[in-house]
Design a protein around this motif. Structure first.
Motif, PDB file in Angstrom:
ATOM      1  N   ILE A 262      -7.035  52.313  86.016  1.00  0.00           N
ATOM      2  CA  ILE A 262      -8.542  52.529  86.186  1.00  0.00           C
ATOM      3  C   ILE A 262      -9.234  51.576  87.038  1.00  0.00           C
ATOM      4  O   ILE A 262      -8.479  50.388  87.043  1.00  0.00           O
ATOM      5  CB  ILE A 262      -8.921  52.667  84.656  1.00  0.00           C
ATOM      6  CG1 ILE A 262      -8.999  51.298  83.994  1.00  0.00           C
ATOM      7  CG2 ILE A 262      -8.247  53.836  84.000  1.00  0.00           C
ATOM      8  CD1 ILE A 262      -9.749  51.323  82.624  1.00  0.00           C
ATOM      9  N   SER A 263     -10.574  51.451  86.959  1.00  0.00           N
ATOM     10  CA  SER A 263     -11.154  50.617  87.790  1.00  0.00           C
ATOM     11  C   SER A 263     -12.541  50.493  87.110  1.00  0.00           C
ATOM     12  O   SER A 263     -13.415  51.573  86.987  1.00  0.00           O
ATOM     13  CB  SER A 263     -11.790  51.297  89.171  1.00  0.00           C
ATOM     14  OG  SER A 263     -12.675  50.172  89.926  1.00  0.00           O
TER      15      SER A 263
ATOM     16  N   ALA B 190     -10.750  66.460  90.895  1.00  0.00           N
ATOM     17  CA  ALA B 190     -11.041  67.644  91.757  1.00  0.00           C
ATOM     18  C   ALA B 190     -10.049  67.630  92.853  1.00  0.00           C
ATOM     19  O   ALA B 190      -9.482  68.641  93.341  1.00  0.00           O
ATOM     20  CB  ALA B 190     -12.166  67.611  92.401  1.00  0.00           C
ATOM     21  N   VAL B 191      -9.644  66.433  93.579  1.00  0.00           N
ATOM     22  CA  VAL B 191      -8.960  66.205  94.429  1.00  0.00           C
ATOM     23  C   VAL B 191      -7.362  66.742  94.292  1.00  0.00           C
ATOM     24  O   VAL B 191      -6.672  67.527  95.079  1.00  0.00           O
ATOM     25  CB  VAL B 191      -8.635  64.786  95.139  1.00  0.00           C
ATOM     26  CG1 VAL B 191      -7.488  64.550  95.949  1.00  0.00           C
ATOM     27  CG2 VAL B 191      -9.947  64.268  95.475  1.00  0.00           C
ATOM     28  N   GLN B 192      -7.012  66.310  92.894  1.00  0.00           N
ATOM     29  CA  GLN B 192      -5.665  66.776  92.584  1.00  0.00           C
ATOM     30  C   GLN B 192      -5.483  68.155  92.440  1.00  0.00           C
ATOM     31  O   GLN B 192      -4.695  68.857  92.822  1.00  0.00           O
ATOM     32  CB  GLN B 192      -5.191  66.190  90.979  1.00  0.00           C
ATOM     33  CG  GLN B 192      -4.150  66.584  90.592  1.00  0.00           C
ATOM     34  CD  GLN B 192      -4.177  67.349  89.508  1.00  0.00           C
ATOM     35  OE1 GLN B 192      -3.781  68.641  89.543  1.00  0.00           O
ATOM     36  NE2 GLN B 192      -5.074  67.096  88.417  1.00  0.00           N
TER      37      GLN B 192
ATOM     38  N   GLY C  87      -6.164  54.333  98.961  1.00  0.00           N
ATOM     39  CA  GLY C  87      -6.177  53.828  97.605  1.00  0.00           C
ATOM     40  C   GLY C  87      -6.174  52.313  97.655  1.00  0.00           C
ATOM     41  O   GLY C  87      -5.760  51.649  98.575  1.00  0.00           O
ATOM     42  N   VAL C  88      -6.680  51.580  96.567  1.00  0.00           N
ATOM     43  CA  VAL C  88      -6.568  50.132  96.434  1.00  0.00           C
ATOM     44  C   VAL C  88      -5.379  49.709  95.637  1.00  0.00           C
ATOM     45  O   VAL C  88      -5.240  50.120  94.469  1.00  0.00           O
ATOM     46  CB  VAL C  88      -7.908  49.553  95.706  1.00  0.00           C
ATOM     47  CG1 VAL C  88      -7.919  48.007  95.595  1.00  0.00           C
ATOM     48  CG2 VAL C  88      -9.271  49.972  96.493  1.00  0.00           C
ATOM     49  N   PRO C  89      -4.524  48.868  96.413  1.00  0.00           N
ATOM     50  CA  PRO C  89      -3.360  48.374  95.809  1.00  0.00           C
ATOM     51  C   PRO C  89      -3.276  47.557  94.500  1.00  0.00           C
ATOM     52  O   PRO C  89      -4.263  46.835  94.522  1.00  0.00           O
ATOM     53  CB  PRO C  89      -2.661  47.537  96.931  1.00  0.00           C
ATOM     54  CG  PRO C  89      -3.112  48.024  98.288  1.00  0.00           C
ATOM     55  CD  PRO C  89      -4.675  48.432  97.703  1.00  0.00           C
TER      56      PRO C  89
ATOM     57  N   PHE D 117      -7.330  55.086  92.339  1.00  0.00           N
ATOM     58  CA  PHE D 117      -7.428  56.567  93.014  1.00  0.00           C
ATOM     59  C   PHE D 117      -8.771  56.039  94.191  1.00  0.00           C
ATOM     60  O   PHE D 117      -9.821  55.394  93.606  1.00  0.00           O
ATOM     61  CB  PHE D 117      -7.706  57.409  92.263  1.00  0.00           C
ATOM     62  CG  PHE D 117      -7.644  58.733  93.268  1.00  0.00           C
ATOM     63  CD1 PHE D 117      -6.631  59.419  93.401  1.00  0.00           C
ATOM     64  CD2 PHE D 117      -8.853  59.418  93.324  1.00  0.00           C
ATOM     65  CE1 PHE D 117      -6.449  60.528  94.125  1.00  0.00           C
ATOM     66  CE2 PHE D 117      -8.818  60.533  94.036  1.00  0.00           C
ATOM     67  CZ  PHE D 117      -7.446  61.164  94.500  1.00  0.00           C
ATOM     68  N   PRO D 118      -8.673  56.291  95.504  1.00  0.00           N
ATOM     69  CA  PRO D 118     -10.047  56.386  96.140  1.00  0.00           C
ATOM     70  C   PRO D 118     -11.196  57.064  95.747  1.00  0.00           C
ATOM     71  O   PRO D 118     -11.027  58.228  95.163  1.00  0.00           O
ATOM     72  CB  PRO D 118      -9.349  56.627  97.562  1.00  0.00           C
ATOM     73  CG  PRO D 118      -8.377  57.516  97.178  1.00  0.00           C
ATOM     74  CD  PRO D 118      -7.590  57.334  96.027  1.00  0.00           C
ATOM     75  N   GLY D 119     -12.397  56.425  96.188  1.00  0.00           N
ATOM     76  CA  GLY D 119     -13.510  57.312  96.020  1.00  0.00           C
ATOM     77  C   GLY D 119     -13.791  58.257  97.102  1.00  0.00           C
ATOM     78  O   GLY D 119     -12.875  58.379  97.972  1.00  0.00           O
ATOM     79  N   PRO D 120     -14.761  59.156  96.784  1.00  0.00           N
ATOM     80  CA  PRO D 120     -15.031  60.297  98.119  1.00  0.00           C
ATOM     81  C   PRO D 120     -15.443  59.531  99.313  1.00  0.00           C
ATOM     82  O   PRO D 120     -14.933  60.223 100.323  1.00  0.00           O
ATOM     83  CB  PRO D 120     -16.069  60.929  97.129  1.00  0.00           C
ATOM     84  CG  PRO D 120     -16.988  60.028  96.229  1.00  0.00           C
ATOM     85  CD  PRO D 120     -15.619  59.170  95.904  1.00  0.00           C
TER      86      PRO D 120
END
Length: 425
Positions: free
Chosen positions: A215-216, A298-300, A324-326, A338-341
């Motif tokens: 999570i972020s 939604a992406v998934q 995504g951010v490692p 997970f990356p943002g839109p």
């Protein structure tokens, strides 16, 4: 549904099963602890009703349920009932009237009770300091926190900490461990199966009955672990960069695993359905899964709708690894946020969805109007995928199935969840 009994002669309210035996003529009943507190009662020290699930049953009108979802999301932390009413297209006065009629409290009273009950559980279960608990529970100041705890529990936070029982404290060798209470029945095995089948590689994993995810929080990474606990709670272990506002992390985790609403009427009505009834009888504890991140889910769903299962998993893995951010060192197969839109506006398969969300044309929010959400999604997703996104974001009557299975007249999201767990050949 849990019903709380309040004794007029003592000014105390209890949860079901408490050993107290007052005279029936002295007892009033409430559906929520917040309603009993608003009427002037305090929690029983013996049965401690703040430790059980205080969820709103699905018997309330959909607008009230949507308002509750927005409160759980923290809308009243920074704004008032007027803003909440505006989000729902009604005046604050009409919103308060609906809450009084169906829940017995105002929206502000409901929100304050939730914060106080969460803080009380932190006082029992954790070793966080008083100030840390105040801000973790969503209170704006220590003074506000102390006042609310005295009004609701008739004692200061320090006095309440001194009362905790030996078995309350959850020992942890890392992270903050908390109970996620629920009212049985609840089928954790079914929830694990649902989430595990749809886990995004690198972001989510389900291993040995434990769901884990990255999570972020304001750009800082963290990790959540959810697993079986006792007869009426799951265990959440949160590895977070800071504790402020952790109530919303816990609420989102509870929503993810279907603990935000108690499907009392849905279960009863679907039990009588000739098609879904046998599925409900076999697994009465199935709940509708939610989502940690609306855009992520939604992406998934869009990717899995367009590709076979194995290809979809690989496509999602590539999206996560490229955009995504490692996050190194987590283990359990978790590698990225997970990356943002904005990051996916040129990504294959999901660029149209990402562009619409990034531009604000599609608002992916829990508690949104389901029909409006589905209409907004249909240009960038199939009708089935749009329905599944709505289901994961809390719509009670979504139907993400391309089968001739008869639709029940109501509570279709729970019925669909049963069908998704038991696909027909």
């Amino acid at each position: 549904m849990t019903t709380y009994s309040a004794v007029r002669t003592t000014g105390i309210y209890c949860r079901p099963g408490c050993g107290a035996k007052p005279l029936a003529e002295n007892v009033s009943t409430f559906e929520l602890p917040a309603a009993a507190e608003a009427a002037g009662y305090r929690a029983c020290l013996r049965c401690r009703p703040y430790r059980v699930a205080g969820t709103v049953a699905d018997e309330a009108p959909e607008l009230v349920c949507r308002a509750v979802q927005l409160i759980i999301s923290g809308l009243l932390d920074e704004s008032g009932e007027e803003a909440l009413g505006a989000r729902l297209g009604m005046s604050a006065r009409h919103l308060r009237r609906m809450f009084h009629e169906h829940l017995g409290v105002t929206p502000d009273q409901f929100a304050r009770s939730r914060r106080a009950h969460f803080a009380r559980r932190l006082l029992d279960d954790s070793d966080l300091g008083i100030a840390e608990i105040a801000f973790a529970s969503g209170f704006g100041s220590l003074r506000q926190f102390n006042r609310a705890m005295r009004e609701i529990f008739r004692a200061s936070p320090r006095e309440l900490r001194d009362r905790r029982r030996r078995g309350d404290r959850l020992a942890a060798d890392g992270g903050l461990v908390l109970r996620l209470p629920f009212t049985p029945p609840y089928d954790w095995e079914a929830m694990c199966a649902f989430l595990g089948e749809r886990a995004i590689p690198g972001v989510e994993s389900v291993v040995d009955g434990v769901y884990r995810r990255t999570i972020s929080l304001d750009g800082a990474p963290g990790m959540l672990e959810i697993g079986a606990g006792g007869d009426d709670y799951l265990l959440l272990r949160a590895h977070l960069p800071y504790w402020e506002g952790v109530i919303h992390v816990v609420d989102r985790a509870a929503r993810l695993v279907g603990l935000d609403c108690e499907p009392v009427r849905a279960r009863a009505e679907l039990s009588a359905d000739p098609v879904v009834g046998p599925l409900v009888a076999a697994r009465p504890g199935v709940r509708v899964p939610g989502a940690w991140g609306p855009f992520e889910v939604a992406v998934q769903i869009v990717v899995r709708d367009r590709l076979p299962a194995a290809d979809a998993a690989e496509a999602l893995r590539k999206i996560v690894e490229v955009y995504g951010v490692p996050v190194p060192g987590l283990g359990h197969g978790l590698t990225h946020l997970f990356p943002g839109p904005e990051a996916l506006t040129e990504a294959e398969l999901v660029a149209p969805l990402a562009r619409e969300v990034a531009s604000g044309n599609i608002a992916l929010e829990v508690g949104a109007d389901a029909d409006a959400l589905i209409r907004a999604l249909e240009p960038v997703a199939s009708a089935r995928a749009a329905q599944e996104v709505a289901l994961r974001l809390g719509a009670p009557n979504a139907w993400p199935l391309n089968t001739p299975t008869p639709r029940p007249p109501s509570y279709r999201s729970l019925a669909a969840t049963h069908h998704l767990l038991n696909p027909t050949p």
